[in-house]
Design a protein around this motif. Structure first.
Motif, PDB file in Angstrom:
ATOM      1  N   GLU A  10      21.519 -22.297   6.319  1.00  0.00           N
ATOM      2  CA  GLU A  10      20.732 -21.170   6.835  1.00  0.00           C
ATOM      3  C   GLU A  10      20.096 -20.379   5.701  1.00  0.00           C
ATOM      4  O   GLU A  10      18.941 -19.953   5.794  1.00  0.00           O
ATOM      5  CB  GLU A  10      21.609 -20.248   7.683  1.00  0.00           C
ATOM      6  N   TYR A  11      20.830 -20.191   4.618  1.00  0.00           N
ATOM      7  CA  TYR A  11      20.291 -19.477   3.461  1.00  0.00           C
ATOM      8  C   TYR A  11      19.081 -20.223   2.903  1.00  0.00           C
ATOM      9  O   TYR A  11      18.039 -19.614   2.612  1.00  0.00           O
ATOM     10  CB  TYR A  11      21.362 -19.315   2.386  1.00  0.00           C
ATOM     11  N   CYS A  12      19.209 -21.532   2.763  1.00  0.00           N
ATOM     12  CA  CYS A  12      18.113 -22.335   2.223  1.00  0.00           C
ATOM     13  C   CYS A  12      16.886 -22.277   3.131  1.00  0.00           C
ATOM     14  O   CYS A  12      15.754 -22.182   2.648  1.00  0.00           O
ATOM     15  CB  CYS A  12      18.554 -23.781   2.040  1.00  0.00           C
ATOM     16  N   GLN A  13      17.125 -22.314   4.430  1.00  0.00           N
ATOM     17  CA  GLN A  13      16.012 -22.269   5.382  1.00  0.00           C
ATOM     18  C   GLN A  13      15.291 -20.920   5.313  1.00  0.00           C
ATOM     19  O   GLN A  13      14.072 -20.868   5.260  1.00  0.00           O
ATOM     20  CB  GLN A  13      16.529 -22.522   6.794  1.00  0.00           C
ATOM     21  N   HIS A  16      13.555 -20.543   1.870  1.00  0.00           N
ATOM     22  CA  HIS A  16      12.618 -21.633   1.566  1.00  0.00           C
ATOM     23  C   HIS A  16      12.956 -22.326   0.254  1.00  0.00           C
ATOM     24  O   HIS A  16      12.105 -22.505  -0.617  1.00  0.00           O
ATOM     25  CB  HIS A  16      11.172 -21.128   1.537  1.00  0.00           C
ATOM     26  N   ILE A  17      14.227 -22.678   0.097  1.00  0.00           N
ATOM     27  CA  ILE A  17      14.645 -23.437  -1.074  1.00  0.00           C
ATOM     28  C   ILE A  17      15.287 -24.741  -0.621  1.00  0.00           C
ATOM     29  O   ILE A  17      15.798 -24.853   0.505  1.00  0.00           O
ATOM     30  CB  ILE A  17      15.606 -22.642  -1.993  1.00  0.00           C
ATOM     31  N   ASP A  18      15.253 -25.719  -1.478  1.00  0.00           N
ATOM     32  CA  ASP A  18      15.799 -27.037  -1.187  1.00  0.00           C
ATOM     33  C   ASP A  18      17.324 -27.000  -1.309  1.00  0.00           C
ATOM     34  O   ASP A  18      17.844 -26.528  -2.329  1.00  0.00           O
ATOM     35  CB  ASP A  18      15.206 -28.043  -2.173  1.00  0.00           C
ATOM     36  N   PRO A  19      18.051 -27.489  -0.301  1.00  0.00           N
ATOM     37  CA  PRO A  19      19.522 -27.502  -0.384  1.00  0.00           C
ATOM     38  C   PRO A  19      20.051 -28.269  -1.600  1.00  0.00           C
ATOM     39  O   PRO A  19      21.131 -27.960  -2.107  1.00  0.00           O
ATOM     40  CB  PRO A  19      19.960 -28.171   0.911  1.00  0.00           C
TER      41      PRO A  19
END
Length: 106
Positions: A10-13, A16-19
């Protein structure tokens, strides 16, 4: 004791960062990822400040993971040296009172 956890996906989404970036940070020892029984990966909320700093370095400044690790190491070393200087100033004041602030203004 309640610990605030942040779901990595959820944080990545939302940011807008790649997991895979989070995984690279963990492999570099810069953050810790907790995997719960449900298989979901979590971060401690106390790590968010550092994670945001690493994210800016990586995405905004184009610094690779090895560079981020080096910067992290140097900042830790600098903080330790500053703490040591403060401790030594306190110890020195016991023997010789002196205004160290005047030195900084020279």
């Amino acid at each position: 004791m309640q610990t605030d956890l942040v779901i990595v996906s959820e944080y990545c989404q939302k940011c807008h960062i790649d997991p895979s970036f989070i995984v690279m940070l963990e492999e570099g020892g810069l953050i810790d990822i907790n995997v719960m029984d449900d298989g979901e990966k979590y971060l401690l909320s106390s790590q968010l400040r550092d994670l945001e700093q690493y994210t800016r370095m990586y995405y905004d400044l184009s610094i690779n993971i090895e560079g981020i690790e080096a910067i992290h190491h140097m900042l830790d070393r600098m903080r330790n040296l500053q703490d040591e200087i403060s401790l030594l100033r306190i110890r020195l004041r016991l023997y010789e009172p002196f205004d160290f602030d005047t030195i900084e203004n020279l």
